[in-house]
Design a protein around this motif. Structure first.
Motif, PDB file in Angstrom:
ATOM      1  N   LYS A  74       0.836  -1.192   0.000  1.00 45.00           N
ATOM      2  CA  LYS A  74       0.000   0.000   0.000  1.00 45.00           C
ATOM      3  C   LYS A  74       0.873   1.244   0.000  1.00 45.00           C
ATOM      4  N   ILE A  75       0.305   2.352  -0.453  1.00 44.22           N
ATOM      5  CA  ILE A  75       1.021   3.619  -0.395  1.00 44.22           C
ATOM      6  C   ILE A  75       0.725   4.299   0.945  1.00 44.22           C
ATOM      7  N   ILE A  76       1.457   5.363   1.258  1.00 45.78           N
ATOM      8  CA  ILE A  76       1.437   6.023   2.575  1.00 45.78           C
ATOM      9  C   ILE A  76       1.178   4.992   3.684  1.00 45.78           C
ATOM     10  N   PRO A  77       2.074   3.995   3.777  1.00 46.89           N
ATOM     11  CA  PRO A  77       1.829   2.838   4.653  1.00 46.89           C
ATOM     12  C   PRO A  77       1.733   3.140   6.136  1.00 46.89           C
ATOM     13  N   GLU A  78       2.255   4.279   6.589  1.00 46.65           N
ATOM     14  CA  GLU A  78       2.190   4.594   8.013  1.00 46.65           C
ATOM     15  C   GLU A  78       0.830   5.163   8.422  1.00 46.65           C
ATOM     16  N   MET A  79       0.003   5.531   7.448  1.00 37.23           N
ATOM     17  CA  MET A  79      -1.304   6.109   7.759  1.00 37.23           C
ATOM     18  C   MET A  79      -2.379   5.032   7.708  1.00 37.23           C
ATOM     19  N   ASP A  80      -3.582   5.385   8.096  1.00 34.57           N
ATOM     20  CA  ASP A  80      -4.696   4.438   8.071  1.00 34.57           C
ATOM     21  C   ASP A  80      -4.833   3.850   6.664  1.00 34.57           C
ATOM     22  N   ALA A  81      -5.001   2.537   6.582  1.00 32.89           N
ATOM     23  CA  ALA A  81      -5.016   1.842   5.290  1.00 32.89           C
ATOM     24  C   ALA A  81      -6.094   2.377   4.353  1.00 32.89           C
ATOM     25  N   SER A  82      -7.217   2.826   4.916  1.00 36.28           N
ATOM     26  CA  SER A  82      -8.300   3.330   4.074  1.00 36.28           C
ATOM     27  C   SER A  82      -7.886   4.588   3.313  1.00 36.28           C
ATOM     28  N   LEU A  83      -6.997   5.396   3.918  1.00 34.92           N
ATOM     29  CA  LEU A  83      -6.518   6.603   3.252  1.00 34.92           C
ATOM     30  C   LEU A  83      -5.643   6.248   2.059  1.00 34.92           C
ATOM     31  N   GLY A  84      -4.729   5.292   2.250  1.00 33.71           N
ATOM     32  CA  GLY A  84      -3.862   4.880   1.161  1.00 33.71           C
ATOM     33  C   GLY A  84      -4.637   4.283   0.005  1.00 33.71           C
ATOM     34  N   LYS A  85      -5.640   3.493   0.323  1.00 32.64           N
ATOM     35  CA  LYS A  85      -6.460   2.866  -0.719  1.00 32.64           C
ATOM     36  C   LYS A  85      -7.203   3.921  -1.536  1.00 32.64           C
ATOM     37  N   GLU A  86      -7.778   4.903  -0.862  1.00 34.39           N
ATOM     38  CA  GLU A  86      -8.523   5.945  -1.557  1.00 34.39           C
ATOM     39  C   GLU A  86      -7.594   6.857  -2.355  1.00 34.39           C
ATOM     40  N   LEU A  87      -6.444   7.204  -1.767  1.00 32.54           N
ATOM     41  CA  LEU A  87      -5.508   8.072  -2.482  1.00 32.54           C
ATOM     42  C   LEU A  87      -4.971   7.376  -3.724  1.00 32.54           C
ATOM     43  N   GLN A  88      -4.672   6.107  -3.609  1.00 30.87           N
ATOM     44  CA  GLN A  88      -4.179   5.378  -4.787  1.00 30.87           C
ATOM     45  C   GLN A  88      -5.238   5.353  -5.891  1.00 30.87           C
ATOM     46  N   ARG A  89      -6.484   5.145  -5.508  1.00 35.11           N
ATOM     47  CA  ARG A  89      -7.567   5.140  -6.510  1.00 35.11           C
ATOM     48  C   ARG A  89      -7.624   6.482  -7.244  1.00 35.11           C
ATOM     49  N   ILE A  90      -7.510   7.564  -6.484  1.00 36.56           N
ATOM     50  CA  ILE A  90      -7.606   8.905  -7.079  1.00 36.56           C
ATOM     51  C   ILE A  90      -6.397   9.206  -7.955  1.00 36.56           C
ATOM     52  N   LEU A  91      -5.197   8.864  -7.461  1.00 36.61           N
ATOM     53  CA  LEU A  91      -3.981   9.150  -8.232  1.00 36.61           C
ATOM     54  C   LEU A  91      -3.912   8.301  -9.502  1.00 36.61           C
ATOM     55  N   LYS A  92      -4.418   7.083  -9.439  1.00 29.82           N
ATOM     56  CA  LYS A  92      -4.484   6.260 -10.654  1.00 29.82           C
ATOM     57  C   LYS A  92      -5.400   6.913 -11.682  1.00 29.82           C
ATOM     58  N   LYS A  93      -6.492   7.490 -11.197  1.00 31.50           N
ATOM     59  CA  LYS A  93      -7.416   8.197 -12.083  1.00 31.50           C
ATOM     60  C   LYS A  93      -6.733   9.404 -12.727  1.00 31.50           C
ATOM     61  N   GLN A  94      -5.780  10.000 -11.986  1.00 30.48           N
ATOM     62  CA  GLN A  94      -5.034  11.144 -12.508  1.00 30.48           C
ATOM     63  C   GLN A  94      -3.907  10.726 -13.448  1.00 30.48           C
ATOM     64  N   GLY A  95      -3.621   9.420 -13.509  1.00 28.58           N
ATOM     65  CA  GLY A  95      -2.636   8.941 -14.475  1.00 28.58           C
ATOM     66  C   GLY A  95      -1.363   8.361 -13.897  1.00 28.58           C
ATOM     67  N   LEU A  96      -1.183   8.378 -12.574  1.00 28.19           N
ATOM     68  CA  LEU A  96       0.003   7.755 -11.988  1.00 28.19           C
ATOM     69  C   LEU A  96      -0.134   6.236 -12.048  1.00 28.19           C
ATOM     70  N   VAL A  97       0.990   5.550 -12.271  1.00 27.41           N
ATOM     71  CA  VAL A  97       1.000   4.086 -12.359  1.00 27.41           C
ATOM     72  C   VAL A  97       1.708   3.533 -11.121  1.00 27.41           C
ATOM     73  N   PHE A  98       1.113   2.507 -10.500  1.00 26.08           N
ATOM     74  CA  PHE A  98       1.658   1.965  -9.259  1.00 26.08           C
ATOM     75  C   PHE A  98       2.079   0.503  -9.422  1.00 26.08           C
ATOM     76  N   TYR A  99       3.233   0.198  -8.857  1.00 21.52           N
ATOM     77  CA  TYR A  99       3.720  -1.176  -8.778  1.00 21.52           C
ATOM     78  C   TYR A  99       3.963  -1.473  -7.301  1.00 21.52           C
ATOM     79  N   LEU A 100       2.946  -2.013  -6.636  1.00 22.37           N
ATOM     80  CA  LEU A 100       3.056  -2.339  -5.218  1.00 22.37           C
ATOM     81  C   LEU A 100       3.639  -3.741  -5.052  1.00 22.37           C
ATOM     82  N   ASN A 101       4.087  -4.043  -3.829  1.00 24.99           N
ATOM     83  CA  ASN A 101       4.682  -5.349  -3.551  1.00 24.99           C
ATOM     84  C   ASN A 101       5.865  -5.651  -4.477  1.00 24.99           C
ATOM     85  N   HIS A 102       6.627  -4.635  -4.818  1.00 23.27           N
ATOM     86  CA  HIS A 102       7.785  -4.805  -5.687  1.00 23.27           C
ATOM     87  C   HIS A 102       9.060  -4.390  -4.959  1.00 23.27           C
ATOM     88  N   LYS A 103      10.047  -5.255  -4.998  1.00 23.15           N
ATOM     89  CA  LYS A 103      11.350  -4.972  -4.403  1.00 23.15           C
ATOM     90  C   LYS A 103      12.322  -4.548  -5.494  1.00 23.15           C
TER      91      LYS A 103
END
Length: 431
Positions: free
Chosen positions: A172-201
């Motif tokens: 998840k993104i912003i992992p130190e904050m409440d998980a619901s915030l990270g989930k919602e922010l990722q949804r919004i930023l994806k809508k804005q065009g950012l691409v996410f690769y989570l669980n990647h080392k």
């Protein structure tokens, strides 16, 4: 003067966020308001950077003014402990000055963390410091780390036309904050065009010509190869203690390199205090400020206090994200019985009128006493709204206390009242 925040942190990044937000609004959203602009819309990156430099200069000059006004001497140079009461200061001209003091405060802050297997060339593989002063908008910006710094700068350059990819080790993104915030922010930023690769080392990052080549693997071992013209390493910050001469004192550090302090922020040398990023806790300017005041008042013989549970955290993307108190995950882990109240921003008249309908307010309160334990906000002006939650929690308010306060209409703050109503028997009026 002013440290990381004023020079290469909070202030310049907010300047760039504000300028890029204006550009995005003009180029994408004015038509919704019936405002038509003929011709093409463009920006001048150098003028954006010039404005940022001006904001930084004005703010730092303000600090210099306050030092002079309060008759505080400023000694320029690199400081090193000779012993617990003696500091050697080496100036740029190599002249050395010795200063003795009864009380000393270490406030040396932090610097960006580096990847152990890749060297920052600060040209193509960069930190937040270089990202704040780029001379061109990247074609493709790869960001290592889905925390506050990476997401804020990622949104700046996405607005200005860059492709932005975020590679995050955790799920998840912003992992130190409440998980619901990270989930919602990722949804919004994806809508804005950012691409996410989570669980990647990230396994390797290297520069080849004018390209950065990044290799990462996911949990199953599948390889991800990314090419970009810039790579921002935003994996956090580490305390800056290099060259302080701590070995000449009894001061110790923990396994993260943070200076050990007691409840009064004293180090292992009772006359030496440490504050801010160089000790444990959130690496945010307002926490350091509170600690600075705490130490000054303690030295002056007063009896101050800091409630670390009530140091708010903020992400200045748009929408903004803000949080204070306990997360839902922490309450579950601690087996605390709690209630949840939540209210969507899109149900507010003010949100619809302004077009800022993304996000929500979530309030967590004690199941038995109704005391507010945590408030988590994502939405327009969340950074300002969280102050109401901090005040309420400082006075140990209940969710019902908040629900019975009159909030002006129409305002974003009504969402806090509605979330409190939802927390106290699902009584929210507008959902």
């Amino acid at each position: 003067m002013g440290g990381t925040c004023l020079n290469v942190g909070c202030i310049p990044s907010k300047s760039l966020l504000d300028s890029s937000h204006h550009y995005e609004n003009v180029s994408k959203h004015l038509a919704t308001h019936g405002i038509n602009i003929s011709g093409s819309i463009s920006f001048e990156l150098e003028k954006i950077m010039e404005r940022k430099r001006s904001v930084v200069a004005q703010t730092c000059d303000g600090i210099k003014y306050l030092m002079k006004k309060n008759k505080i001497d400023i000694l320029h140079g690199e400081a090193c402990f000779s012993d617990a009461k003696t500091i050697q200061i080496k100036a740029k001209n190599s002249a050395t000055e010795t200063v003795k003091a009864k009380k000393i405060v270490i406030a040396t802050g932090s610097k960006p963390s580096q990847l152990p297997f890749s060297e920052l060339d600060k040209t193509r593989i960069i930190t937040s410091t270089e990202a704040l002063s780029l001379k061109e908008v990247p074609k493709h910006l790869v960001i290592i780390g889905g925390g506050v710094i990476g997401l804020e700068l990622g949104q700046v350059y996405k607005r200005l036309g860059a492709d932005v990819s975020v590679v995050e080790y955790r799920d998840k993104i912003i992992p130190e904050m409440d998980a619901s915030l990270g989930k919602e922010l990722q949804r919004i930023l994806k809508k804005q065009g950012l691409v996410f690769y989570l669980n990647h080392k990230v396994e390797d990052v290297k520069v080849k010509g004018n390209e950065v080549l990044l290799k990462a693997t996911d949990k199953s071992g599948k390889i991800l190869d990314l090419k970009a013209d810039y790579c921002l390493v935003a994996i956090g910050r580490k305390p800056y203690t290099k060259g302080l001469g701590l070995e000449n004192t009894k001061i110790t550090v923990n396994d993260r390199g943070q200076i050990n302090t007691n409840e009064y922020l004293q180090t292992d040398e009772p006359n030496i205090y440490a504050i801010g990023d160089v000790i444990k806790g959130a690496m945010v300017a307002h926490k350091a400020e509170e600690e600075g005041i705490f130490v000054a008042e303690t030295i002056a013989g007063q009896r101050p206090h800091i409630n670390y549970n009530l140091i708010p955290g903020v992400v200045y993307t748009w929408p903004e994200v803000a949080s204070v108190g306990q997360t839902e995950e922490k309450l579950k882990a601690d087996n605390v019985a709690y209630k949840t109240g939540q209210f969507p921003m899109r149900a507010l008249g003010r949100s619809r009128a302004s077009g800022n309908i993304d996000g929500f307010v979530k309030i967590l309160s004690d199941k038995k006493t109704d005391e507010v334990l945590g408030v988590h906000i994502i939405g327009a002006r969340a950074a300002d709204l969280i102050g109401q939650a901090v005040v309420a929690m400082e006075y140990r308010a209940s969710a019902e206390d908040i629900s019975r306060i009159s909030h002006a209409h129409p305002t974003y703050s009504e969402a806090i009242k509605e979330a409190a109503l939802d927390s106290t028997g699902k009584r929210a009026i507008h959902i």
